[in-house]
Design a protein around this motif. Sequence first.
Motif, PDB file in Angstrom:
ATOM      1  N   PRO A 109      -5.045 -21.943 -29.562  1.00  0.00           N
ATOM      2  CA  PRO A 109      -6.243 -21.601 -30.327  1.00  0.00           C
ATOM      3  C   PRO A 109      -6.087 -21.902 -31.814  1.00  0.00           C
ATOM      4  N   PRO A 110      -7.209 -22.157 -32.526  1.00  0.00           N
ATOM      5  CA  PRO A 110      -7.143 -22.450 -33.961  1.00  0.00           C
ATOM      6  C   PRO A 110      -6.358 -21.380 -34.723  1.00  0.00           C
ATOM      7  N   HIS A 111      -5.461 -21.831 -35.573  1.00  0.00           N
ATOM      8  CA  HIS A 111      -4.577 -20.892 -36.282  1.00  0.00           C
ATOM      9  C   HIS A 111      -4.107 -21.531 -37.581  1.00  0.00           C
ATOM     10  N   THR A 112      -3.549 -20.728 -38.450  1.00  0.00           N
ATOM     11  CA  THR A 112      -2.905 -21.262 -39.645  1.00  0.00           C
ATOM     12  C   THR A 112      -1.514 -20.656 -39.756  1.00  0.00           C
ATOM     13  N   HIS A 113      -0.651 -21.348 -40.497  1.00  0.00           N
ATOM     14  CA  HIS A 113       0.689 -20.820 -40.779  1.00  0.00           C
ATOM     15  C   HIS A 113       0.748 -20.496 -42.266  1.00  0.00           C
ATOM     16  N   PRO A 114       0.746 -19.191 -42.612  1.00  0.00           N
ATOM     17  CA  PRO A 114       0.657 -18.844 -44.031  1.00  0.00           C
ATOM     18  C   PRO A 114       1.829 -19.332 -44.877  1.00  0.00           C
ATOM     19  N   ARG A 115       2.994 -19.542 -44.273  1.00  0.00           N
ATOM     20  CA  ARG A 115       4.140 -19.944 -45.082  1.00  0.00           C
ATOM     21  C   ARG A 115       4.655 -21.335 -44.722  1.00  0.00           C
TER      22      ARG A 115
END
Length: 185
Positions: A109-115
């Motif tokens: 699923p759509p996601h982001t990696h904050p670091r």
Amino acid sequence: MKGVSFLATVAILALASSFVSAYDPSPLQDFCVAINDIKSGVFLNGKFCKDPAMVSANDFFFSGLNIPGNTGNKVGSNVTLVNVDKLAGLNTLGISLARLDFAPYGLNPPHTHPRGTEGLIHFQFNIGKTVGLAFAGLSSQNPGVITIANAVFGSVPPINPDVLIKAFQLDKNVVEYLQKAFAPN
Ligand SMILES: *[C@@H]1O[C@H](CO)[C@@H](O)[C@H](O)[C@H]1NC(C)=O
């Protein structure tokens, strides 16, 4: 002539200023609240380092990436992440990796990696059914992950439904349905 040298000076200064931009290094954890009293304990941004004399090849070895994750879940995929918690040698190296398995029609699923940012190579196999396998390289020893749908509809405490109705232009019933579907257990 005076105008030209003034312009040249401004241009040189403008050029120089792009080389002096400074910034704090990216944090390796979600928060690190500063304290004035150093006696209350020592916490580190990252992990302690092992005595170099005691480091062995094993500290840089991880086995198990050959084992497919179980994709029998709602999204039909499984991420096996090898970050600094699983492979201690990654500490300070700013890198980690992941194996992703996909069932037929499965997705991550759509996601982001904050670091960190992510690069992906994807393979598709036909073994009676079409399944997928991908390997991701991430630019952090602990990239973190925020899955958009869970963060938006499954947050604790929940986001006010009125906000979600307006922000996503959704019907009240749809928002209620989604908040139920993504509520953590
Ligand atoms: C991913 O696969 C592992 C190993 O089979 C399993 O323990 C885990 O529950 C799976 N995760 C999800 C989200 O299905």
